[in-house]
Design a protein around this motif. Structure first.
Motif, PDB file in Angstrom:
ATOM      1  N   LYS A  97      36.777  33.275  59.855  1.00 52.55           N
ATOM      2  CA  LYS A  97      35.343  33.017  59.986  1.00 52.55           C
ATOM      3  C   LYS A  97      34.566  33.659  58.830  1.00 52.55           C
ATOM      4  N   LEU A  98      34.998  34.861  58.420  1.00 43.89           N
ATOM      5  CA  LEU A  98      34.302  35.546  57.325  1.00 43.89           C
ATOM      6  C   LEU A  98      35.015  35.332  55.984  1.00 43.89           C
ATOM      7  N   GLY A  99      35.976  34.425  55.959  1.00 45.96           N
ATOM      8  CA  GLY A  99      36.682  34.117  54.709  1.00 45.96           C
ATOM      9  C   GLY A  99      37.378  35.336  54.129  1.00 45.96           C
ATOM     10  N   GLN A 100      38.003  36.119  55.006  1.00 44.56           N
ATOM     11  CA  GLN A 100      38.574  37.393  54.546  1.00 44.56           C
ATOM     12  C   GLN A 100      39.984  37.235  53.972  1.00 44.56           C
ATOM     13  N   ASN A 101      40.036  36.849  52.714  1.00 39.51           N
ATOM     14  CA  ASN A 101      41.286  36.810  51.955  1.00 39.51           C
ATOM     15  C   ASN A 101      41.091  37.766  50.790  1.00 39.51           C
ATOM     16  N   PHE A 102      41.892  38.810  50.765  1.00 42.16           N
ATOM     17  CA  PHE A 102      41.661  39.893  49.805  1.00 42.16           C
ATOM     18  C   PHE A 102      42.593  39.758  48.594  1.00 42.16           C
ATOM     19  N   VAL A 103      42.052  39.988  47.421  1.00 45.68           N
ATOM     20  CA  VAL A 103      42.856  39.894  46.201  1.00 45.68           C
ATOM     21  C   VAL A 103      43.735  41.146  46.102  1.00 45.68           C
ATOM     22  N   HIS A 104      45.031  40.932  45.913  1.00 44.29           N
ATOM     23  CA  HIS A 104      45.915  42.095  45.788  1.00 44.29           C
ATOM     24  C   HIS A 104      46.672  42.077  44.460  1.00 44.29           C
ATOM     25  N   VAL A 147      28.982  39.947  46.166  1.00 41.33           N
ATOM     26  CA  VAL A 147      28.909  39.562  47.577  1.00 41.33           C
ATOM     27  C   VAL A 147      30.311  39.658  48.164  1.00 41.33           C
ATOM     28  N   GLY A 148      30.435  40.352  49.278  1.00 41.28           N
ATOM     29  CA  GLY A 148      31.711  40.439  49.979  1.00 41.28           C
ATOM     30  C   GLY A 148      32.739  41.274  49.235  1.00 41.28           C
ATOM     31  N   PRO A 149      32.506  42.570  49.077  1.00 39.82           N
ATOM     32  CA  PRO A 149      33.474  43.416  48.372  1.00 39.82           C
ATOM     33  C   PRO A 149      34.782  43.604  49.133  1.00 39.82           C
ATOM     34  N   GLY A 150      34.754  43.344  50.448  1.00 40.74           N
ATOM     35  CA  GLY A 150      35.980  43.464  51.235  1.00 40.74           C
ATOM     36  C   GLY A 150      36.565  44.859  51.143  1.00 40.74           C
ATOM     37  N   LEU A 151      37.841  44.933  50.750  1.00 44.50           N
ATOM     38  CA  LEU A 151      38.507  46.243  50.647  1.00 44.50           C
ATOM     39  C   LEU A 151      38.242  46.909  49.297  1.00 44.50           C
ATOM     40  N   VAL A 165      27.352  43.815  48.595  1.00 47.34           N
ATOM     41  CA  VAL A 165      26.738  43.405  49.855  1.00 47.34           C
ATOM     42  C   VAL A 165      27.817  42.844  50.779  1.00 47.34           C
ATOM     43  N   GLU A 166      28.079  43.544  51.864  1.00 52.35           N
ATOM     44  CA  GLU A 166      29.168  43.168  52.766  1.00 52.35           C
ATOM     45  C   GLU A 166      28.639  43.043  54.191  1.00 52.35           C
ATOM     46  N   VAL A 167      28.999  41.928  54.844  1.00 51.64           N
ATOM     47  CA  VAL A 167      28.496  41.680  56.196  1.00 51.64           C
ATOM     48  C   VAL A 167      29.332  42.388  57.266  1.00 51.64           C
ATOM     49  N   ALA A 183      24.943  43.814  54.842  1.00 49.48           N
ATOM     50  CA  ALA A 183      23.999  42.711  55.096  1.00 49.48           C
ATOM     51  C   ALA A 183      24.702  41.373  54.915  1.00 49.48           C
ATOM     52  N   ASP A 184      24.062  40.349  55.478  1.00 50.84           N
ATOM     53  CA  ASP A 184      24.497  38.976  55.248  1.00 50.84           C
ATOM     54  C   ASP A 184      23.840  38.518  53.940  1.00 50.84           C
ATOM     55  N   ALA A 185      24.640  38.092  52.981  1.00 52.88           N
ATOM     56  CA  ALA A 185      24.084  37.709  51.671  1.00 52.88           C
ATOM     57  C   ALA A 185      23.053  36.590  51.796  1.00 52.88           C
ATOM     58  N   LEU A 186      23.194  35.782  52.842  1.00 52.95           N
ATOM     59  CA  LEU A 186      22.261  34.665  53.010  1.00 52.95           C
ATOM     60  C   LEU A 186      20.872  35.119  53.452  1.00 52.95           C
ATOM     61  N   ALA A 229      31.607  37.550  42.223  1.00 52.47           N
ATOM     62  CA  ALA A 229      32.077  37.632  43.604  1.00 52.47           C
ATOM     63  C   ALA A 229      33.255  36.709  43.858  1.00 52.47           C
ATOM     64  N   ASN A 230      34.099  37.171  44.747  1.00 50.79           N
ATOM     65  CA  ASN A 230      35.125  36.326  45.339  1.00 50.79           C
ATOM     66  C   ASN A 230      34.539  35.928  46.683  1.00 50.79           C
ATOM     67  N   LEU A 231      33.961  34.728  46.731  1.00 57.77           N
ATOM     68  CA  LEU A 231      33.100  34.382  47.861  1.00 57.77           C
ATOM     69  C   LEU A 231      33.874  33.887  49.080  1.00 57.77           C
TER      70      LEU A 231
HETATM   71  C1  LIG Z   1      37.236  36.227  50.052  1.00 59.88           C
HETATM   72  S1  LIG Z   1      36.830  37.842  50.683  1.00 59.88           S
HETATM   73  C2  LIG Z   1      36.717  38.736  49.183  1.00 59.88           C
HETATM   74  C3  LIG Z   1      36.987  40.208  49.321  1.00 59.88           C
HETATM   75  C4  LIG Z   1      37.096  40.990  48.007  1.00 59.88           C
HETATM   76  N1  LIG Z   1      35.953  40.790  47.149  1.00 59.88           N
HETATM   77  C5  LIG Z   1      38.356  40.638  47.275  1.00 59.88           C
HETATM   78  O1  LIG Z   1      38.250  39.976  46.245  1.00 59.88           O
HETATM   79  O2  LIG Z   1      39.429  41.003  47.728  1.00 59.88           O
HETATM   80  C6  LIG Z   1      35.153  37.579  51.202  1.00 59.88           C
HETATM   81  C7  LIG Z   1      34.402  38.807  51.690  1.00 59.88           C
HETATM   82  O3  LIG Z   1      33.069  38.417  52.006  1.00 59.88           O
HETATM   83  C8  LIG Z   1      32.634  39.006  53.229  1.00 59.88           C
HETATM   84  N2  LIG Z   1      31.592  38.112  53.766  1.00 59.88           N
HETATM   85  C9  LIG Z   1      31.752  36.980  54.503  1.00 59.88           C
HETATM   86  N3  LIG Z   1      30.569  36.390  54.752  1.00 59.88           N
HETATM   87  C10 LIG Z   1      29.619  37.176  54.160  1.00 59.88           C
HETATM   88  C11 LIG Z   1      28.190  37.111  54.072  1.00 59.88           C
HETATM   89  N4  LIG Z   1      27.516  36.100  54.626  1.00 59.88           N
HETATM   90  N5  LIG Z   1      27.539  38.089  53.401  1.00 59.88           N
HETATM   91  C12 LIG Z   1      28.218  39.121  52.826  1.00 59.88           C
HETATM   92  N6  LIG Z   1      29.570  39.237  52.886  1.00 59.88           N
HETATM   93  C13 LIG Z   1      30.266  38.282  53.531  1.00 59.88           C
HETATM   94  C14 LIG Z   1      33.903  39.103  54.055  1.00 59.88           C
HETATM   95  O4  LIG Z   1      33.807  40.072  55.079  1.00 59.88           O
HETATM   96  C15 LIG Z   1      34.926  39.467  52.957  1.00 59.88           C
HETATM   97  O5  LIG Z   1      34.977  40.840  52.760  1.00 59.88           O
END
Ligand SMILES: C[S@@+](CC[C@H](N)C(=O)[O-])C[C@H]1O[C@@H](n2cnc3c(N)ncnc32)[C@H](O)[C@@H]1O
Length: 298
Positions: A29-36, A59-63, A80-82, A110-113, A130-132
């Motif tokens: 749902k949050l598109g959580q695929n992390f770059v390793h 946007v979405g720094p994840g880990l 900015v991380e939701v 926060a939600d980037a939107l 960003a990796n969106l």
């Molecule tokens: C594809 S992952 C990228 C994570 C990291 N940047 C990386 O490259 O490994 C997307 C990230 O965006 C966050 N995310 C999802 N929807 C978001 C929103 N509306 N606003 C901010 N962050 C959001 C997720 O929780 C997740 O951490």
């Protein structure tokens, strides 16, 4: 020995360990695929053109995979991380892996939107990198370009098909609303592909990079007016513009008048028009009164 100004990037073992420590299960749902893959992070930072002058909005720094790479290069990074748990952990990860750079980081949960210019007024961002998350990639880019005029350039990683659509030019199969709206704000370019194996968990689609450089707004007509024409044209993309724009214009006859005034053949279709054509149609609508309105016919 490690250079003071560089960060220790995250490899596969570190990404897993961080996720385990958090007890997290990445969600689709949050598109959580992390770059390793540190090489992918280096490539994104290099392709982004970010310099020591830039204040980066991520946007979405994840880990923290990309954040660590950006901190070594940029003047500052606002991440900015939701996801509350991820937002809370990021400063700790950076303090451990890049102690000399931690002052450059600001984390915003926060939600980037929903992010507004005033939220970051004290540190206006100049670059978006960003990796969106896949499902909101286009709305996020368009929202941030509209809301933050200080964003001059950027690079985003998105699903490959979305990357194609964002950078498509008029007349191409993939050209549509995202391409035309993105072109309002910037010169958009498709950069290279990114294989799915650089992510954990592995997504079921490939990714691609898109870069942009802000351009001057191409019109004196408000953006909203131009986007209304564009949305109407693409809502029925198989129809001719005369027909697709009839509701927006008030009638098919007026649509034809406006199209002719704009120098656009009424029998053409939205997918053939550049953003400058949509601008001319919106300008015609501003300049040519709607007779049926003044006569009370509608
Ligand atoms: C594809 S992952 C990228 C994570 C990291 N940047 C990386 O490259 O490994 C997307 C990230 O965006 C966050 N995310 C999802 N929807 C978001 C929103 N509306 N606003 C901010 N962050 C959001 C997720 O929780 C997740 O951490």
């Amino acid at each position: 020995m490690q250079d003071q100004q560089s960060a220790r990037l995250l490899g596969p073992a570190e990404v897993r360990r961080l996720a385990e420590d958090l007890g997290m299960r990445p969600t689709k749902k949050l598109g959580q695929n992390f770059v390793h893959d540190p090489n992918t992070v280096r490539r994104i930072v290099a392709t982004s053109g970010v310099t020591a002058e830039d204040v980066v909005l991520e946007v979405g720094p994840g880990l923290g995979s990309l954040t660590l790479g950006l901190l070594s290069t940029a003047q500052a990074v606002t991440a900015v991380e939701v996801d509350a748990a991820l937002a809370a952990t990021l400063p700790r990860t950076v303090a451990e892996r890049a102690p000399a750079l931690v002052d450059r980081l600001r984390t915003v949960e926060a939600d980037a939107l929903s992010l507004r210019e005033r939220d970051l007024a004290d540190r206006a961002p100049t670059a978006l990198v960003a990796n969106l998350p896949y499902n909101v990639a286009v709305p996020v880019v368009l929202h941030l370009l509209a809301e933050f005029p200080t964003l001059r350039h950027g690079l985003v990683m998105v699903q490959a098909e979305v990357a194609d659509r964002m950078a498509a030019k008029p007349g191409s199969r993939t050209y549509g609303v995202p391409s035309a709206k993105a072109a309002w704000f910037a010169d958009v370019r498709r950069e290279g592909p990114v294989p799915r194996g650089v992510f954990w968990p592995v997504p079921n689609v490939d990714s691609g990079l898109v870069s942009f450089t802000r351009t001057e707004p191409p019109s004196t007509v408000a953006r909203e007016q131009v986007f209304r024409v564009l949305d109407a044209a693409f809502a029925q993309r198989r129809k001719t513009l005369r027909s697709a724009l009839s509701k927006w214009a008030g009638s098919a006859a007026r649509a034809e008048t406006l199209l002719r005034a704009a120098g656009v053949p009424p029998s053409s279709r939205g997918e053939q028009l550049a953003v400058s054509d949509f601008v001319r149609i919106a300008e015609a609508a501003r300049d040519i009164p709607d007779d049926s309105e003044s006569s009370g016919a509608r």
